[in-house]
Design an enzyme around this catalytic site. Sequence first.
Site, PDB file in Angstrom:
ATOM      1  N   HIS A  69      50.216  42.988  17.015  1.00 15.24           N
ATOM      2  CA  HIS A  69      50.260  42.012  18.104  1.00 15.24           C
ATOM      3  C   HIS A  69      51.467  41.088  17.985  1.00 15.24           C
ATOM      4  CE1 HIS A  69      47.875  39.193  15.447  1.00 15.24           C
ATOM      5  NE2 HIS A  69      48.545  38.281  16.108  1.00 15.24           N
ATOM      6  N   ASP A 126      46.052  46.550  12.878  1.00  9.73           N
ATOM      7  CA  ASP A 126      47.000  45.621  13.505  1.00  9.73           C
ATOM      8  C   ASP A 126      48.308  45.482  12.714  1.00  9.73           C
ATOM      9  OD1 ASP A 126      48.151  43.646  15.035  1.00  9.73           O
ATOM     10  OD2 ASP A 126      46.355  42.399  15.141  1.00  9.73           O
ATOM     11  N   SER A 153      49.508  35.171  11.409  1.00  7.35           N
ATOM     12  CA  SER A 153      49.417  36.593  11.705  1.00  7.35           C
ATOM     13  C   SER A 153      50.580  37.321  11.084  1.00  7.35           C
ATOM     14  CB  SER A 153      49.414  36.824  13.206  1.00  7.35           C
ATOM     15  OG  SER A 153      48.113  36.741  13.667  1.00  7.35           O
TER      16      SER A 153
HETATM   17  N1  ARG Z   1      43.359  36.612  17.593  1.00  5.56           N
HETATM   18  C1  ARG Z   1      44.517  37.059  16.921  1.00  5.56           C
HETATM   19  C2  ARG Z   1      45.599  35.945  16.928  1.00  5.56           C
HETATM   20  O1  ARG Z   1      45.316  34.857  17.334  1.00  5.56           O
HETATM   21  C3  ARG Z   1      45.032  38.357  17.410  1.00  5.56           C
HETATM   22  C4  ARG Z   1      45.498  38.412  18.832  1.00  5.56           C
HETATM   23  C5  ARG Z   1      45.996  39.723  19.345  1.00  5.56           C
HETATM   24  N2  ARG Z   1      44.951  40.608  19.760  1.00  5.56           N
HETATM   25  C6  ARG Z   1      44.429  40.660  21.018  1.00  5.56           C
HETATM   26  N3  ARG Z   1      43.438  41.485  21.242  1.00  5.56           N
HETATM   27  N4  ARG Z   1      44.850  39.921  22.013  1.00  5.56           N
HETATM   28  O2  ARG Z   1      46.760  36.112  17.118  1.00  5.56           O
HETATM   29  N1  ASP Z   2      45.801  35.829  15.176  1.00  3.15           N
HETATM   30  C1  ASP Z   2      46.440  34.611  14.758  1.00  3.15           C
HETATM   31  C2  ASP Z   2      47.967  34.694  14.771  1.00  3.15           C
HETATM   32  O1  ASP Z   2      48.555  35.346  15.593  1.00  3.15           O
HETATM   33  C3  ASP Z   2      45.940  34.194  13.429  1.00  3.15           C
HETATM   34  C4  ASP Z   2      44.827  33.201  13.547  1.00  3.15           C
HETATM   35  O2  ASP Z   2      44.838  32.387  14.463  1.00  3.15           O
HETATM   36  O3  ASP Z   2      43.957  33.242  12.674  1.00  3.15           O
HETATM   37  O4  ASP Z   2      48.654  34.037  14.046  1.00  3.15           O
END
Ligand code: ARG
Ligand code: ASP
Length: 719
Positions: A84, A220, A654
């Site tokens: 991502h 990921d 991330s």
């Molecule tokens: N929640 C994670 C972060 O804040 C991963 C986001 C990417 N994945 C998604 N399904 N949108 O970045």
């Molecule tokens: N998914 C998040 C990021 O892109 C990580 C988090 O917020 O825990 O940095």
Amino acid sequence: MKIKTLLISLILLPFSLFAKEGIWLPYLLQQLNEPEMKEMGMRISASDIYDINKTSIKDAIVQFGGGCTGEVVSDQGLLLTNHHCGYGSIQRHSSLAHDYLTNGFWSNSMEEELPNPGLTVTFLVRMEDVTKQIIAGVKKEMTEAERNKIILQNSDRIAQAAIKGTHYEARVRPFYYGNQYILMISETFRDIRLVGAPPSNIGKFGGDTDNWMWPRHTGDFSIFRIYADKNGNPADYAKTNIPYKPKYSLPISLKGVNKGDFTFVFGYPGRTQEYIPSQAVQLQAEIRNPVSIKLRDTRLNIMNEFQKQDPLVRIQYAAKNAGIANGWKKMIGESKGIKRLNGVTKKQEYEKQFTDWVNATPQNKEQYGKLLPVFADIYAEMTPLSLASAYFTEGIVGSEAVSYADGYAKLVTLCQNKEAKPEEISKLIESYKRGSQSFFKDYYQPIDKKIFANLIKTVVKDMDSKYLPPVLAELAKKYKDDYQSMADKLFEQSFFTSQEKVTALLNDFKQKDYRKIIKDPLFNIAFESRASLETKGSERLKILQIQLDSLQRIYMKAQIEMQPDKRFYPDANSTLRVAYGKVDDYKPADGIRYQYFTTLDGIMEKENPDVYDYVVEKKLKHLYKTKDFGPYADKDGSLHVGFIASNHTTGGNSGSPVLDADGNLLGLNFDRNWEGTMSDLMYDPDQCRNITLDIRYCLFIIDKFAGAKRLINEMKMVQ
Ligand code: ARG
Ligand code: ASP
């Protein structure tokens, strides 16, 4: 601030009490954290993690593309980060003919690695406390503006002096809300090429359904490489650039993890606010989040509906949708988490203790007596203004065309200036021309028109009439609340809804043509709404924000004085940090306990060929059936996909490496659990877990699924 006293008192503390919470400064680990880290199982020393006189793990860590973290895993500059995080780059190389987003991308040689203009990675060279120099000349009786001016001047001077004669960058950053200042020297590489990425049904397996949740099965990761000039220095893209030879690259552990294992995360957490007053928590969790969630709901439903129908639209809106959905779900989790924790009440109780402490001595009373009452006044005044601004950013400029039109304000301002030079204008026009191409490449008018109609409807209906911009009220009246007709008409009239119309506007643009922009209905909505909010309060909001900054600085200092035995970590601010904890399961609800790891079996359990997020590729199924896991299988015979641990992380972490007690790479941090998403405001060691992609699943995909042996051969594995 009394860092010294802080340090001494810490060393006397029982460690276990403070395990887990905290995002710590690498250069202070030795003084603050090393004993505890060792007690928890770490076998390396703090100076193996961060040292400016010898190679250390920090030399393998980068801030990736400004918002994520990455790590170097080979002596030829090979870089791992999340899928991502590489998503935008992968998308930009994707088309219907080469749909790398859907199918994955694997270069077969260095020649096939793809350049990404604009993408950078930054290494930290060193950090240094410069508080004394930065506040030199600051006096107690100064206004906030005067104080800021001196600090800015000092910062510039110190930063410039620090990098004289080098190609490094320098920045001075405030910590503890301006009670401490640290100079950051860094080195940024600009030729970063895409090496490989799994298909989305691996890299984004579970999609937004599983996002922010455990148990998780997302692969990921994506792979990049840093290129440098012949001397190993940063350079713009050039075919002749060579793979960067890093000072250090991470060895990779194939051993996997057990419950209770020590782990640490090294990366660039973006923002936390652990020390703010109760009203601030309430404003975010109970007032702003619900409005933003509702407006994002609208946008996402419409995007999803159209994306399902057309493969090209699906690609065009993939990254936008993911970004909006990610924030949307985070806000939902955060508000729930604060409620479950009784977060606002907890803060209020803490404020009672604080008040008792303040009242206990005349000196404290004099210094801090007004602090909490003033906070209360400011937040009371600020809350409706802040809510109105949420309607503006999430609603009024939530339509792509309105937000795009809004970007032309710069051109209007320049043209209105009679003294503007023609070269200046034509230079700006050129940049708008380039911008229009990238904007319209991924723009699909029917989506945006429908979004516009629905957002404006909600804003008109829900927004406090005191703050509703008159331009919207008038439009609603004119179109008799028929928002679809309103959208049809305004989108037809506006320049900013198609490439042809924008090109026609910009070709042969004359200075007086700014009048055409001013008359544009979508530009007008953005412009008039902003102007109306400004007169009604957003100007005031800025002033209040400045007052808050200064109050928060004093409050931070007072909190530290009140708890001399507590070890305080500075809130995250996109600077390099270390968090550490242990591999651990958790109990999300009564009667449920979540195990600390997931396996390929779970991917097969979730498989559903009819649901985009849960499609499993034939090849992966085959590997599963034949149990062809190679050296990547766990000792239990299964293939582990993810694990959780109690490392304190946030957005920006991330792609961060999750490392073991010996400093070997165990996996890539990529998310947090739903129950723990309030950790940016309030950390709960019982519920907060970071989610890591097991490096063995990542290597399995590279090796067995993609057959990219050339990459595996570059890496150093430890058994
Ligand atoms: N929640 C994670 C972060 O804040 C991963 C986001 C990417 N994945 C998604 N399904 N949108 O970045
Ligand atoms: N998914 C998040 C990021 O892109 C990580 C988090 O917020 O825990 O940095």
